[in-house]
Design an enzyme around this catalytic site. Structure first.
Site, mmCIF file in Angstrom:
data_model
loop_
_atom_site.group_PDB
_atom_site.id
_atom_site.type_symbol
_atom_site.label_atom_id
_atom_site.label_comp_id
_atom_site.label_asym_id
_atom_site.label_seq_id
_atom_site.Cartn_x
_atom_site.Cartn_y
_atom_site.Cartn_z
ATOM 1 C CE1 TYR A 22 -4.177 -2.882 4.987
ATOM 2 C CE2 TYR A 22 -3.361 -0.657 4.590
ATOM 3 C CZ TYR A 22 -3.848 -1.854 4.111
ATOM 4 O OH TYR A 22 -3.999 -2.037 2.755
ATOM 5 C CB SER A 63 -0.895 0.018 1.239
ATOM 6 O OG SER A 63 -1.556 1.264 1.369
#
Length: 313
Positions: A179, A166
């Site tokens: 995350y 990401s």
């Protein structure tokens, strides 16, 4: 030549090299067909099967469908295995189901967020369970799937492993701490693995998107920065030979440069955390999304693609 002059020359040389490298990277993103072209037979030469985790929705489904369109083979087969990657006891079954397959591409895409709304670590509901799930799904799943698939690729001397990270992993990101940290692991693991197995004819690349309209991101409306899953996957596959990391598109590459130029103290400030959390909460409310729809749920079956052989989870 004085010491001061030497220092200035070295500093100037390093600066030129750094900006030169960034310029080359940008040119590669603008014209991948020229700087890092893929042979016409590239995908068909890799193998007969693609394995995609998290293929039930979003980016994973788009990879499965796009790789099938590229006709990795002519068999037209799709094999679906239901697997919950938050669990520990699934890999024996997976290994048994893919044993002996000529796997050319592995896409480690499956992933979850610890909470629907970003928040500080201790504010996450059912924290112990969520820690376990995020590590299992975002970290362990990638390592274990590489462990299962990589030996065959090494033996055949060919293969591609795409590990989906990401853009958020590029910066310190409070309220997404767990995350973001799991995605940093994805990047470092992939870089090390590529160094170890590049000489074996295997490409291992991290793909780090920013905005992609999926259930995980609240189905944001596609625009110049936010892609549909299909658009992003088609773009990212053009950069398979662009290095061990890619943002997958010119837009996201530029956005990555902008984000990384923001001072760390701004990103870590309480005011930034407050307003960013408020923004996400309002966006989620406006979409009226439930948490079960918001995460990329592993184990949900994917519809059959038209061409190629794809194994999705």
């Amino acid at each position: 030549m004085t010491l001061t002059e030497i220092i200035f020359i070295l500093t100037g040389t390093c600066t030129i090299l750094v900006f030169g490298r960034k310029l080359v990277c940008l040119l590669m993103m603008l014209a991948p067909e020229f700087f890092c072209p893929l042979p016409e037979s590239f995908f068909t030469s890799l193998g007969k099967w693609a394995v995609v985790t998290g293929g039930s929705d979003g980016i994973g489904r788009a990879y499965a469908e796009e790789l099938s369109k590229l006709e990795l083979t002519t068999g037209g087969k799709v094999k679906v295995i239901a697997a919950d990657f938050t669990k520990d006891d699934i890999y024996g079954c997976i290994k048994e189901n893919i044993e002996g397959l000529d796997i050319g591409i592995l896409v480690n895409n499956v992933g979850i967020l610890p909470s629907q709304i970003p928040c500080k670590l201790l504010e996450i509901s059912d924290l112990e369970e969520r820690i376990h799930d995020v590590i299992n799904c975002n970290v362990k799943a990638m390592v274990k799937m590489c462990r299962i698939v990589l030996p065959g690729m090494q033996q055949r001397g060919r293969g591609v492993i795409l590990n989906v990270s990401s853009g958020i992993a590029k910066i310190p990101c409070p309220i997404y701490t767990l995350y973001a940290a799991s995605k940093v692991f994805v990047e470092r693991f992939s870089q090390g693995l590529q160094a170890e197995y590049k000489s074996k004819g295997i490409i291992i690349q991290t793909v780090a998107p920013f905005g992609v309209s999926t259930s995980m991101t609240g189905h944001q409306k596609p625009d110049m920065v936010t892609f549909t899953a299909g658009e992003f996957v088609r773009s990212s596959l053009r950069y398979l030979k662009a290095g061990d990391q890619t943002y997958g598109s010119v837009t996201h590459t530029m956005l990555g440069g902008i984000v990384q130029s923001i001072p760390t103290w701004v990103l870590q400030s309480e005011s930034f955390q407050h307003y960013f959390k408020k923004y996400v909460k309002e966006r989620v409310r406006s979409q009226e999304l439930s948490f079960s729809k918001y995460v990329n749920t592993p184990g949900q079956k994917m519809g059959q693609a038209k061409n190629g052989q794809t194994l999705s989870f």
